[in-house]
Scaffold this motif. Structure first.
Motif, PDB file in Angstrom:
ATOM      1  N   VAL A 199      60.610   8.919  83.632  1.00 28.70           N
ATOM      2  CA  VAL A 199      61.404   7.755  83.225  1.00 28.70           C
ATOM      3  C   VAL A 199      62.778   8.184  82.726  1.00 28.70           C
ATOM      4  CG1 VAL A 199      61.557   5.940  81.472  1.00 28.70           C
ATOM      5  CG2 VAL A 199      59.437   6.252  82.747  1.00 28.70           C
ATOM      6  N   LEU A 200      62.855   9.344  82.092  1.00 28.55           N
ATOM      7  CA  LEU A 200      64.128   9.797  81.525  1.00 28.55           C
ATOM      8  C   LEU A 200      65.012  10.529  82.523  1.00 28.55           C
ATOM      9  CD1 LEU A 200      62.961  11.185  78.051  1.00 28.55           C
ATOM     10  CD2 LEU A 200      63.649   8.852  78.650  1.00 28.55           C
ATOM     11  N   SER A 201      64.473  10.880  83.679  1.00 27.96           N
ATOM     12  CA  SER A 201      65.189  11.787  84.572  1.00 27.96           C
ATOM     13  C   SER A 201      66.361  11.207  85.347  1.00 27.96           C
ATOM     14  CB  SER A 201      64.203  12.421  85.563  1.00 27.96           C
ATOM     15  OG  SER A 201      63.610  11.424  86.380  1.00 27.96           O
ATOM     16  N   PRO A 202      66.371   9.941  85.795  1.00 25.66           N
ATOM     17  CA  PRO A 202      67.490   9.478  86.622  1.00 25.66           C
ATOM     18  C   PRO A 202      68.822   9.578  85.889  1.00 25.66           C
ATOM     19  CG  PRO A 202      65.654   7.937  86.740  1.00 25.66           C
ATOM     20  CD  PRO A 202      65.343   8.894  85.650  1.00 25.66           C
ATOM     21  N   ALA A 203      69.815  10.181  86.513  1.00 27.43           N
ATOM     22  CA  ALA A 203      71.125  10.381  85.894  1.00 27.43           C
ATOM     23  C   ALA A 203      71.793   9.038  85.614  1.00 27.43           C
ATOM     24  CB  ALA A 203      72.015  11.220  86.809  1.00 27.43           C
ATOM     25  N   GLY A 204      72.240   8.874  84.364  1.00 28.91           N
ATOM     26  CA  GLY A 204      72.956   7.669  83.991  1.00 28.91           C
ATOM     27  C   GLY A 204      72.082   6.463  83.751  1.00 28.91           C
ATOM     28  N   ASP A 205      70.787   6.574  83.910  1.00 29.26           N
ATOM     29  CA  ASP A 205      69.894   5.431  83.712  1.00 29.26           C
ATOM     30  C   ASP A 205      69.164   5.613  82.392  1.00 29.26           C
ATOM     31  OD1 ASP A 205      68.172   3.356  83.802  1.00 29.26           O
ATOM     32  OD2 ASP A 205      67.149   3.933  85.655  1.00 29.26           O
ATOM     33  N   ALA A 206      69.548   4.837  81.384  1.00 22.85           N
ATOM     34  CA  ALA A 206      69.007   5.018  80.042  1.00 22.85           C
ATOM     35  C   ALA A 206      67.897   4.034  79.717  1.00 22.85           C
ATOM     36  CB  ALA A 206      70.119   4.891  79.007  1.00 22.85           C
ATOM     37  N   THR A 207      67.364   3.335  80.699  1.00 18.49           N
ATOM     38  CA  THR A 207      66.263   2.410  80.454  1.00 18.49           C
ATOM     39  C   THR A 207      65.152   2.713  81.443  1.00 18.49           C
ATOM     40  OG1 THR A 207      67.094   0.734  81.978  1.00 18.49           O
ATOM     41  CG2 THR A 207      67.871   0.609  79.699  1.00 18.49           C
ATOM     42  N   GLY A 208      63.960   2.298  81.117  1.00 17.62           N
ATOM     43  CA  GLY A 208      62.847   2.515  82.027  1.00 17.62           C
ATOM     44  C   GLY A 208      61.573   1.915  81.473  1.00 17.62           C
ATOM     45  N   LEU A 209      60.703   1.520  82.372  1.00 18.49           N
ATOM     46  CA  LEU A 209      59.416   0.957  81.995  1.00 18.49           C
ATOM     47  C   LEU A 209      58.414   2.099  81.887  1.00 18.49           C
ATOM     48  CD1 LEU A 209      59.369  -2.171  84.361  1.00 18.49           C
ATOM     49  CD2 LEU A 209      60.198  -2.000  81.997  1.00 18.49           C
ATOM     50  N   LEU A 210      57.925   2.322  80.689  1.00 19.31           N
ATOM     51  CA  LEU A 210      57.016   3.427  80.440  1.00 19.31           C
ATOM     52  C   LEU A 210      55.559   2.995  80.449  1.00 19.31           C
ATOM     53  CD1 LEU A 210      56.905   6.423  79.857  1.00 19.31           C
ATOM     54  CD2 LEU A 210      57.288   5.925  77.427  1.00 19.31           C
ATOM     55  N   GLY A 211      55.307   1.688  80.281  1.00 21.71           N
ATOM     56  CA  GLY A 211      53.927   1.202  80.231  1.00 21.71           C
ATOM     57  C   GLY A 211      53.293   1.468  78.876  1.00 21.71           C
ATOM     58  N   ASP A 212      51.976   1.543  78.829  1.00 18.45           N
ATOM     59  CA  ASP A 212      51.272   1.797  77.574  1.00 18.45           C
ATOM     60  C   ASP A 212      51.328   3.286  77.229  1.00 18.45           C
ATOM     61  OD1 ASP A 212      50.655  -0.868  77.556  1.00 18.45           O
ATOM     62  OD2 ASP A 212      48.578  -0.610  78.202  1.00 18.45           O
ATOM     63  N   VAL A 213      51.519   3.563  75.950  1.00 14.74           N
ATOM     64  CA  VAL A 213      51.622   4.937  75.461  1.00 14.74           C
ATOM     65  C   VAL A 213      50.715   5.081  74.246  1.00 14.74           C
ATOM     66  CG1 VAL A 213      53.153   6.657  74.411  1.00 14.74           C
ATOM     67  CG2 VAL A 213      53.982   5.233  76.289  1.00 14.74           C
ATOM     68  N   CYS A 214      50.003   6.186  74.167  1.00 17.32           N
ATOM     69  CA  CYS A 214      49.222   6.521  72.983  1.00 17.32           C
ATOM     70  C   CYS A 214      49.927   7.642  72.230  1.00 17.32           C
ATOM     71  CB  CYS A 214      47.807   6.946  73.370  1.00 17.32           C
ATOM     72  SG  CYS A 214      46.771   7.409  71.961  1.00 17.32           S
ATOM     73  N   ILE A 215      50.107   7.449  70.912  1.00 17.29           N
ATOM     74  CA  ILE A 215      50.660   8.489  70.047  1.00 17.29           C
ATOM     75  C   ILE A 215      49.541   8.976  69.135  1.00 17.29           C
ATOM     76  CG2 ILE A 215      52.323   9.046  68.233  1.00 17.29           C
ATOM     77  CD1 ILE A 215      54.158   6.938  69.297  1.00 17.29           C
ATOM     78  N   GLU A 216      49.277  10.261  69.182  1.00 16.93           N
ATOM     79  CA  GLU A 216      48.271  10.868  68.300  1.00 16.93           C
ATOM     80  C   GLU A 216      48.960  11.787  67.302  1.00 16.93           C
ATOM     81  OE1 GLU A 216      44.454  11.053  71.366  1.00 16.93           O
ATOM     82  OE2 GLU A 216      45.418  12.916  70.699  1.00 16.93           O
ATOM     83  N   VAL A 217      48.571  11.685  66.039  1.00 17.70           N
ATOM     84  CA  VAL A 217      49.038  12.611  65.014  1.00 17.70           C
ATOM     85  C   VAL A 217      47.952  13.654  64.808  1.00 17.70           C
ATOM     86  CG1 VAL A 217      49.785  12.888  62.636  1.00 17.70           C
ATOM     87  CG2 VAL A 217      50.392  10.819  63.875  1.00 17.70           C
ATOM     88  N   TRP A 218      48.308  14.921  65.018  1.00 14.66           N
ATOM     89  CA  TRP A 218      47.355  16.027  64.918  1.00 14.66           C
ATOM     90  C   TRP A 218      47.638  16.869  63.681  1.00 14.66           C
ATOM     91  CZ3 TRP A 218      44.024  18.451  68.893  1.00 14.66           C
ATOM     92  CH2 TRP A 218      43.784  17.598  69.979  1.00 14.66           C
ATOM     93  N   ASP A 219      46.569  17.349  63.064  1.00 13.60           N
ATOM     94  CA  ASP A 219      46.729  18.438  62.124  1.00 13.60           C
ATOM     95  C   ASP A 219      46.605  19.739  62.922  1.00 13.60           C
ATOM     96  OD1 ASP A 219      44.006  18.747  62.608  1.00 13.60           O
ATOM     97  OD2 ASP A 219      43.378  17.991  60.654  1.00 13.60           O
ATOM     98  N   GLU A 220      46.183  20.805  62.344  1.00 18.55           N
ATOM     99  CA  GLU A 220      46.125  22.063  63.074  1.00 18.55           C
ATOM    100  C   GLU A 220      45.016  22.081  64.131  1.00 18.55           C
ATOM    101  OE1 GLU A 220      45.719  25.146  60.228  1.00 18.55           O
ATOM    102  OE2 GLU A 220      47.788  25.007  59.512  1.00 18.55           O
TER     103      GLU A 220
END
Length: 391
Positions: free
Chosen positions: A66-87
């Motif tokens: 999504v971030l790769s196209p030159a000059g294109d700062a928007t994109g549809l990423l869909g659903d994302v999971c963020i996990e917070v990890w300890d060690e």
């Protein structure tokens, strides 16, 4: 409790739900039965949208694309999971639903990394109520299931640790209930029971249990039923957040006629519909008979285009249409240990295997292994003594 003792009554319409509760000894007791339930199928209302900043990202997979196209700062990423990890392990996670990349730029922390500003509806399993680990790790995944694909990691997330309101509760209407004495006692003193729960068993036309659903006993009201006689209609304050989605209604109608007997009836559905199909297979998991070993099983791979489809096809290959053999990787592994109708050694001939190989190439069950979901399933089978033939 014997289902057949309560699945039929002398009325002009069938019993579709039994109401059950475990006693102190763990025995299931009959609490009532009813002709229908309104509000059983509900699509979750997404939480309000928010703006978050993923700081110091190392993007991979879908996020990198999504971030790769030159000059294109928007994109549809869909659903994302963020996990917070300890060690060692994840200690908390959030789902970012329908995520849209608003902008991205070199990180203020390290120019080699990326700060990504996104808009999303934030869904959290439980409110964050602890201190961050000493060295937290924020892992990103494209998708919100156990088979989500890695999307990178970041150093922190601005806007994640905020107080959020609980989602609104959606009531459930029990229509045409014949209440046994335990449920009548609840109706006489509803406030005494509002923190307790009972179980609803959905029946098919033959009186077979096809689904289990737990509900809280918070009761808003009860009144003479629209179906007449001595029946009552009961409103439960909250029908639970794990109810089947609206797409499941037509699937339930298919199963109501009886457990499936022909293969690939799940194939026309989307991944979400196939997941609902798998949920119905789970109700009969304890009735599949003793394990059989040896022999050859054929997996029809023509429709294995997603993870739920793989498990639908796998279960049909091993235990037949409508059978249960896991709904995701961990449950599938449990089934391979035995007790679900078939056990290794045996031979599995996977026809049209390239369809699954390509469709699941970017999906993993364990990012550290570096295997696709398809490869991981094949390796798991072989580790348990199954001879897998890919055709």
């Amino acid at each position: 409790m014997q289902v057949e003792d309560h699945a039929v009554w002398e009325r002009g319409f069938p019993v579709k739900y039994l109401l059950v509760r475990e006693d102190e000894e763990g025995e299931e007791r009959f609490w009532g039965r009813c002709a229908g339930v309104e509000g059983m199928f509900v699509d979750k209302v997404p939480p309000p949208r928010e703006v978050l900043t993923l700081r110091g990202c190392t993007p991979v997979g879908r996020l990198r694309d999504v971030l790769s196209p030159a000059g294109d700062a928007t994109g549809l990423l869909g659903d994302v999971c963020i996990e917070v990890w300890d060690e060692q392990r994840p200690v908390q996670w959030w789902n970012l639903l329908d995520t849209v990349v608003i902008a991205h730029q070199p990180s203020r922390i390290d120019p080699a990394l990326v700060d990504v500003i996104v808009g999303a509806a934030v869904e959290e399993e439980e409110p964050w109520s602890r201190a961050l680990p000493a060295s937290p790790r924020f892992e990103l995944f494209a998708g919100t299931t156990a088979a989500a694909a890695p999307a990178g990691r970041c150093l922190s997330v601005d806007g994640l640790f905020v107080s959020r309101e609980d989602p609104p509760r959606t009531p459930l209407e029990l229509i045409g209930c014949e209440a046994a004495e335990p449920l009548l006692a609840v109706l006489r003193q509803p406030h005494k029971w509002e923190r307790d729960w009972m179980r609803m068993w959905a029946l098919d036309r033959n009186g077979r249990v096809m689904y289990h659903h737990n509900v809280d006993l918070g009761i808003t009201g009860a009144r003479p039923s629209v179906l007449g006689s001595t029946l009552v209609d009961i409103t439960l304050t909250d029908g639970g957040d794990d109810r089947p989605s609206l797409i499941a209604r037509s699937i339930w109608e298919t199963w109501y006629q009886g457990a499936p007997t022909t293969p690939n009836q799940w194939a026309p559905y989307t991944a979400q519909g196939r997941a609902e199909w798998l949920d119905l297979t789970a109700a009969g998991m304890n009735g599949q008979g003793p394990d059989r070993t040896g022999g050859v099983h054929h997996l029809d791979g023509r429709f294995v285009t997603d993870v739920p489809g793989l498990h639908c096809a796998m279960a049909e290959a091993l235990v037949g249409p409508g059978g249960y053999f896991g709904r995701e990787w961990n449950a599938f592994k449990d089934c391979l240990n035995g007790g679900f109708g078939v056990a290794a050694p045996f031979t599995l001939i996977w026809h049209d295997a390239d369809i699954a190989r390509q469709a699941l190439a970017e999906i993993t069950s364990d990012p550290d292994k570096g295997l696709s979901y398809f490869e991981d399933i094949v390796q798991l089978l072989e580790r348990y003594g199954v001879t897998v033939v890919l055709q």
